[in-house]
Motif scaffolding. Sequence first.
Motif, PDB file in Angstrom:
ATOM      1  N   MET A 164     -32.346  28.475  30.020  1.00  0.00           N
ATOM      2  CA  MET A 164     -33.148  29.683  29.877  1.00  0.00           C
ATOM      3  C   MET A 164     -34.624  29.331  29.722  1.00  0.00           C
ATOM      4  SD  MET A 164     -33.369  32.948  29.923  1.00  0.00           S
ATOM      5  CE  MET A 164     -31.907  33.862  29.512  1.00  0.00           C
ATOM      6  N   ASN A 165     -34.906  28.239  29.016  1.00  0.00           N
ATOM      7  CA  ASN A 165     -36.301  27.818  28.858  1.00  0.00           C
ATOM      8  C   ASN A 165     -36.931  27.529  30.216  1.00  0.00           C
ATOM      9  OD1 ASN A 165     -36.311  28.060  26.079  1.00  0.00           O
ATOM     10  ND2 ASN A 165     -35.681  25.949  25.749  1.00  0.00           N
ATOM     11  N   MET A 166     -36.214  26.844  31.082  1.00  0.00           N
ATOM     12  CA  MET A 166     -36.733  26.552  32.422  1.00  0.00           C
ATOM     13  C   MET A 166     -36.980  27.840  33.192  1.00  0.00           C
ATOM     14  SD  MET A 166     -35.921  26.298  35.988  1.00  0.00           S
ATOM     15  CE  MET A 166     -34.167  26.498  35.983  1.00  0.00           C
ATOM     16  N   LEU A 167     -36.039  28.767  33.123  1.00  0.00           N
ATOM     17  CA  LEU A 167     -36.188  30.030  33.838  1.00  0.00           C
ATOM     18  C   LEU A 167     -37.386  30.824  33.317  1.00  0.00           C
ATOM     19  CD1 LEU A 167     -32.445  31.097  34.070  1.00  0.00           C
ATOM     20  CD2 LEU A 167     -33.888  30.206  35.911  1.00  0.00           C
ATOM     21  N   LEU A 168     -37.606  30.822  32.016  1.00  0.00           N
ATOM     22  CA  LEU A 168     -38.747  31.534  31.449  1.00  0.00           C
ATOM     23  C   LEU A 168     -40.069  30.877  31.846  1.00  0.00           C
ATOM     24  CD1 LEU A 168     -37.325  32.405  27.928  1.00  0.00           C
ATOM     25  CD2 LEU A 168     -37.656  33.955  29.880  1.00  0.00           C
ATOM     26  N   ILE A 169     -40.080  29.557  31.914  1.00  0.00           N
ATOM     27  CA  ILE A 169     -41.285  28.849  32.370  1.00  0.00           C
ATOM     28  C   ILE A 169     -41.564  29.177  33.832  1.00  0.00           C
ATOM     29  CG2 ILE A 169     -42.257  26.571  32.897  1.00  0.00           C
ATOM     30  CD1 ILE A 169     -40.760  25.574  30.329  1.00  0.00           C
ATOM     31  N   VAL A 170     -40.519  29.176  34.655  1.00  0.00           N
ATOM     32  CA  VAL A 170     -40.689  29.477  36.085  1.00  0.00           C
ATOM     33  C   VAL A 170     -41.218  30.886  36.271  1.00  0.00           C
ATOM     34  CG1 VAL A 170     -39.456  29.864  38.263  1.00  0.00           C
ATOM     35  CG2 VAL A 170     -38.997  27.816  36.929  1.00  0.00           C
ATOM     36  N   ILE A 171     -40.633  31.852  35.586  1.00  0.00           N
ATOM     37  CA  ILE A 171     -41.065  33.238  35.792  1.00  0.00           C
ATOM     38  C   ILE A 171     -42.481  33.453  35.261  1.00  0.00           C
ATOM     39  CG2 ILE A 171     -40.215  34.484  33.745  1.00  0.00           C
ATOM     40  CD1 ILE A 171     -38.923  36.418  35.950  1.00  0.00           C
ATOM     41  N   THR A 172     -42.825  32.779  34.172  1.00  0.00           N
ATOM     42  CA  THR A 172     -44.189  32.877  33.641  1.00  0.00           C
ATOM     43  C   THR A 172     -45.191  32.243  34.600  1.00  0.00           C
ATOM     44  OG1 THR A 172     -43.341  32.832  31.371  1.00  0.00           O
ATOM     45  CG2 THR A 172     -45.681  32.318  31.677  1.00  0.00           C
ATOM     46  N   SER A 173     -44.872  31.068  35.122  1.00  0.00           N
ATOM     47  CA  SER A 173     -45.789  30.422  36.064  1.00  0.00           C
ATOM     48  C   SER A 173     -45.921  31.240  37.340  1.00  0.00           C
ATOM     49  CB  SER A 173     -45.337  28.999  36.377  1.00  0.00           C
ATOM     50  OG  SER A 173     -44.169  28.991  37.159  1.00  0.00           O
ATOM     51  N   THR A 174     -44.854  31.907  37.738  1.00  0.00           N
ATOM     52  CA  THR A 174     -44.888  32.749  38.924  1.00  0.00           C
ATOM     53  C   THR A 174     -45.836  33.930  38.725  1.00  0.00           C
ATOM     54  OG1 THR A 174     -42.631  32.119  39.473  1.00  0.00           O
ATOM     55  CG2 THR A 174     -43.453  34.124  40.470  1.00  0.00           C
ATOM     56  N   VAL A 175     -45.804  34.525  37.553  1.00  0.00           N
ATOM     57  CA  VAL A 175     -46.717  35.641  37.256  1.00  0.00           C
ATOM     58  C   VAL A 175     -48.165  35.155  37.291  1.00  0.00           C
ATOM     59  CG1 VAL A 175     -47.463  37.259  35.454  1.00  0.00           C
ATOM     60  CG2 VAL A 175     -45.031  36.998  35.972  1.00  0.00           C
ATOM     61  N   VAL A 176     -48.419  33.981  36.705  1.00  0.00           N
ATOM     62  CA  VAL A 176     -49.776  33.422  36.723  1.00  0.00           C
ATOM     63  C   VAL A 176     -50.227  33.160  38.165  1.00  0.00           C
ATOM     64  CG1 VAL A 176     -51.184  31.453  36.024  1.00  0.00           C
ATOM     65  CG2 VAL A 176     -49.594  32.477  34.392  1.00  0.00           C
ATOM     66  N   TRP A 177     -49.348  32.569  38.980  1.00  0.00           N
ATOM     67  CA  TRP A 177     -49.675  32.327  40.383  1.00  0.00           C
ATOM     68  C   TRP A 177     -49.939  33.637  41.117  1.00  0.00           C
ATOM     69  CZ3 TRP A 177     -51.579  28.356  42.656  1.00  0.00           C
ATOM     70  CH2 TRP A 177     -51.246  27.062  42.256  1.00  0.00           C
ATOM     71  N   LEU A 178     -49.162  34.674  40.819  1.00  0.00           N
ATOM     72  CA  LEU A 178     -49.373  35.965  41.472  1.00  0.00           C
ATOM     73  C   LEU A 178     -50.736  36.555  41.112  1.00  0.00           C
ATOM     74  CD1 LEU A 178     -45.866  37.668  41.316  1.00  0.00           C
ATOM     75  CD2 LEU A 178     -47.248  37.241  43.361  1.00  0.00           C
ATOM     76  N   ILE A 179     -51.105  36.483  39.856  1.00  0.00           N
ATOM     77  CA  ILE A 179     -52.419  36.978  39.443  1.00  0.00           C
ATOM     78  C   ILE A 179     -53.518  36.227  40.193  1.00  0.00           C
ATOM     79  CG2 ILE A 179     -54.046  37.116  37.506  1.00  0.00           C
ATOM     80  CD1 ILE A 179     -51.497  37.555  35.712  1.00  0.00           C
ATOM     81  N   TYR A 180     -53.396  34.915  40.250  1.00  0.00           N
ATOM     82  CA  TYR A 180     -54.360  34.074  40.959  1.00  0.00           C
ATOM     83  C   TYR A 180     -54.419  34.436  42.444  1.00  0.00           C
ATOM     84  CZ  TYR A 180     -56.170  29.770  43.129  1.00  0.00           C
ATOM     85  OH  TYR A 180     -56.874  28.867  43.877  1.00  0.00           O
ATOM     86  N   PHE A 208     -40.295  35.176  41.992  1.00  0.00           N
ATOM     87  CA  PHE A 208     -40.177  36.043  40.824  1.00  0.00           C
ATOM     88  C   PHE A 208     -38.860  36.807  40.843  1.00  0.00           C
ATOM     89  CE2 PHE A 208     -40.612  40.054  38.610  1.00  0.00           C
ATOM     90  CZ  PHE A 208     -41.122  39.655  37.392  1.00  0.00           C
ATOM     91  N   VAL A 209     -38.533  37.404  41.989  1.00  0.00           N
ATOM     92  CA  VAL A 209     -37.293  38.178  42.104  1.00  0.00           C
ATOM     93  C   VAL A 209     -36.073  37.282  41.888  1.00  0.00           C
ATOM     94  CG1 VAL A 209     -35.837  39.491  43.714  1.00  0.00           C
ATOM     95  CG2 VAL A 209     -38.293  39.968  43.569  1.00  0.00           C
ATOM     96  N   LEU A 210     -36.067  36.108  42.517  1.00  0.00           N
ATOM     97  CA  LEU A 210     -34.921  35.202  42.371  1.00  0.00           C
ATOM     98  C   LEU A 210     -34.797  34.689  40.938  1.00  0.00           C
ATOM     99  CD1 LEU A 210     -35.259  33.230  45.724  1.00  0.00           C
ATOM    100  CD2 LEU A 210     -33.594  35.010  45.165  1.00  0.00           C
ATOM    101  N   SER A 211     -35.912  34.386  40.302  1.00  0.00           N
ATOM    102  CA  SER A 211     -35.885  33.929  38.906  1.00  0.00           C
ATOM    103  C   SER A 211     -35.410  35.047  37.985  1.00  0.00           C
ATOM    104  CB  SER A 211     -37.274  33.456  38.467  1.00  0.00           C
ATOM    105  OG  SER A 211     -37.702  32.371  39.231  1.00  0.00           O
ATOM    106  N   ALA A 212     -35.890  36.257  38.252  1.00  0.00           N
ATOM    107  CA  ALA A 212     -35.459  37.400  37.453  1.00  0.00           C
ATOM    108  C   ALA A 212     -33.951  37.623  37.604  1.00  0.00           C
ATOM    109  CB  ALA A 212     -36.227  38.655  37.855  1.00  0.00           C
ATOM    110  N   ILE A 239     -32.221  35.054  35.461  1.00  0.00           N
ATOM    111  CA  ILE A 239     -32.311  35.436  34.044  1.00  0.00           C
ATOM    112  C   ILE A 239     -31.327  36.562  33.756  1.00  0.00           C
ATOM    113  CG2 ILE A 239     -33.801  36.518  32.311  1.00  0.00           C
ATOM    114  CD1 ILE A 239     -36.119  34.847  33.538  1.00  0.00           C
ATOM    115  N   TYR A 240     -31.246  37.531  34.642  1.00  0.00           N
ATOM    116  CA  TYR A 240     -30.279  38.616  34.489  1.00  0.00           C
ATOM    117  C   TYR A 240     -28.859  38.063  34.427  1.00  0.00           C
ATOM    118  CZ  TYR A 240     -27.367  42.616  35.617  1.00  0.00           C
ATOM    119  OH  TYR A 240     -26.371  43.573  35.599  1.00  0.00           O
ATOM    120  N   PHE A 241     -28.528  37.162  35.356  1.00  0.00           N
ATOM    121  CA  PHE A 241     -27.210  36.538  35.349  1.00  0.00           C
ATOM    122  C   PHE A 241     -26.977  35.801  34.036  1.00  0.00           C
ATOM    123  CE2 PHE A 241     -27.204  35.931  40.277  1.00  0.00           C
ATOM    124  CZ  PHE A 241     -26.974  37.291  40.451  1.00  0.00           C
TER     125      PHE A 241
END
Length: 89
Positions: free
Chosen positions: A37-53, A70-74, A77-79
């Motif tokens: 879960m930690n890896m998934l949260l890091i991935v989704i957070t980095s994805t949001v940062v990349w999207l903003i950039y 983002f969608v695949l990571s989400a 996380i849902y799973f």
Amino acid sequence: MEWTEIMGHIGALLSSITFIPQVLQAWKTKSVGDLSMNMLLIVITSTVVWLIYAISLNLLPVIIANSIIFVLSALLIYFKLTFKVEPKK
């Protein structure tokens, strides 16, 4: 389209599909116990940062890739939150 833009789109495609095998495997087996879960949260957070950039600089390949990631990571996380984790034997 210049070669650098083509490379950007190819890189975006390859980055985007990296999670597809994991999502399909998790969906098929309903097993996500070994996913961190930690890896998934890091991935989704980095994805949001990349999207903003990418949005701020209008970088279409980066926007597309990170939107898909983002969608695949989400989904993963849902799973992770909904599939039962079976005890290890």
